[in-house]
Scaffold this active site. Sequence first.
Site, PDB file in Angstrom:
ATOM      1  N   THR A 180       0.712  -1.174  -0.027  1.00  0.00           N
ATOM      2  CA  THR A 180       0.087   0.059  -0.123  1.00  0.00           C
ATOM      3  C   THR A 180       1.055   1.275  -0.079  1.00  0.00           C
ATOM      4  OG1 THR A 180      -1.945  -1.237   1.069  1.00  0.00           O
ATOM      5  CG2 THR A 180      -1.394   1.298   1.559  1.00  0.00           C
ATOM      6  N   GLY A 210     -10.497  -2.656   3.107  1.00  0.00           N
ATOM      7  CA  GLY A 210      -9.515  -2.884   4.390  1.00  0.00           C
ATOM      8  C   GLY A 210      -9.932  -1.342   5.008  1.00  0.00           C
ATOM      9  N   ASP A 211      -8.562  -1.061   5.626  1.00  0.00           N
ATOM     10  CA  ASP A 211      -8.344   0.002   6.533  1.00  0.00           C
ATOM     11  C   ASP A 211      -8.050   1.406   5.567  1.00  0.00           C
ATOM     12  OD1 ASP A 211      -5.987  -1.138   5.878  1.00  0.00           O
ATOM     13  OD2 ASP A 211      -5.145   0.267   7.341  1.00  0.00           O
ATOM     14  N   GLY A 234      -5.218  -4.925   7.107  1.00  0.00           N
ATOM     15  CA  GLY A 234      -6.446  -3.910   7.029  1.00  0.00           C
ATOM     16  C   GLY A 234      -7.270  -4.179   8.247  1.00  0.00           C
TER      17      GLY A 234
HETATM   18  N1  ASP Z   1      -3.912  -2.124   4.657  1.00  0.00           N
HETATM   19  C1  ASP Z   1      -4.102  -2.673   3.348  1.00  0.00           C
HETATM   20  C2  ASP Z   1      -5.352  -3.563   3.251  1.00  0.00           C
HETATM   21  O1  ASP Z   1      -5.871  -4.248   4.276  1.00  0.00           O
HETATM   22  C3  ASP Z   1      -2.918  -3.472   2.816  1.00  0.00           C
HETATM   23  C4  ASP Z   1      -1.745  -3.237   2.853  1.00  0.00           C
HETATM   24  O2  ASP Z   1      -1.199  -2.256   3.660  1.00  0.00           O
HETATM   25  O3  ASP Z   1      -0.790  -3.547   2.058  1.00  0.00           O
HETATM   26  O4  ASP Z   1      -6.194  -3.241   2.410  1.00  0.00           O
END
Ligand code: ASP
Length: 314
Positions: A180, A210-211, A234
């Site tokens: 991300t 996700g987050d 996330g």
């Molecule tokens: N936080 C992101 C999600 O869960 C994934 C990531 O940080 O690579 O969608």
Amino acid sequence: MATHCIVIHGGAGTILRSSMNPEMEAAYRSGLKAALEKADELLHKGGSALDAVELAVSVMEDNPLFNAGKGSVFTHDGKNEMDASIMCGNTLKAGAASGLMHIKNPVRLAREIMDHSEHVFLCGKGAEEFAQSRQMQMEPESYFYTKQRYDQLLEIRDTGKTQMDHSAPAEKPSEKKFGTVGAVALDTYGNLAAATSTGGMTNKRFGRVGDTPIIGAGTYANNNSCAVSCTGHGELFIRAVVGHDVACMVEYGKRSLHEACDEVVNKKLVKLGGEGGLIAIDRQGNAEMIFNSEGMYRGIKKADGDFQIAIYRD
Ligand code: ASP
């Protein structure tokens, strides 16, 4: 005039030197450098923190090495579904979008939603229709395809498990990492902003969010405390309301930015089993790049010329 600063991440996880060759490492470093330099130049000319985080994130979205925009990971169904958000620490205005399949730069759509709609968060078809009405750049699904990400999906499609970007299959958890992208900035007017963008997790169910696009979880900015952008598993970051929790500890708990980030990333998230990290900045220009995983692609550029790019713990 206040000092300005841009901090970025390109994902966290277990990034082992042994699984990285010098060419790959150089490519990641130059991708981070390009994003930092563009945003720094904008801030240097008196641009806003909000424009700087949008620009830095969009540069990384265009780079297929990172799990955002082009190069996003695949859902179980072999599609790319992208999420993004942005927040202004001065006005507390925010924009977010999820389940995007055709938007070249999801962070730009988040900004457009913030600036030109009466809503904060649009998803799927509604978000894409809004983008079309704003004449935003759309791309066919094939634009987002990269062989590396598709191979990652094929490796784990039948395991019934989701996986962080760049992660090795479960037997090789030591190679786990997240891709991300995110940015936080302080501008010369003393304003803060944060933005985050992702393709999510390999093999996720379609419709999984996700987050990253959730204001207060993956992204948060408030001039009273700090700006935060997260990367990691996330589901755990949502449950820990990471961005807002860090900001609350700073604003109400009177903790230093470092103490707040350390408490959330190295204690609260660890207790929940939440692997990952975050970047954060406050109005004094204190900046954090902190993670409980082996590494995190990260970089910082300050007005005084201080410039760092790092991947591993050292
Ligand atoms: N936080 C992101 C999600 O869960 C994934 C990531 O940080 O690579 O969608």
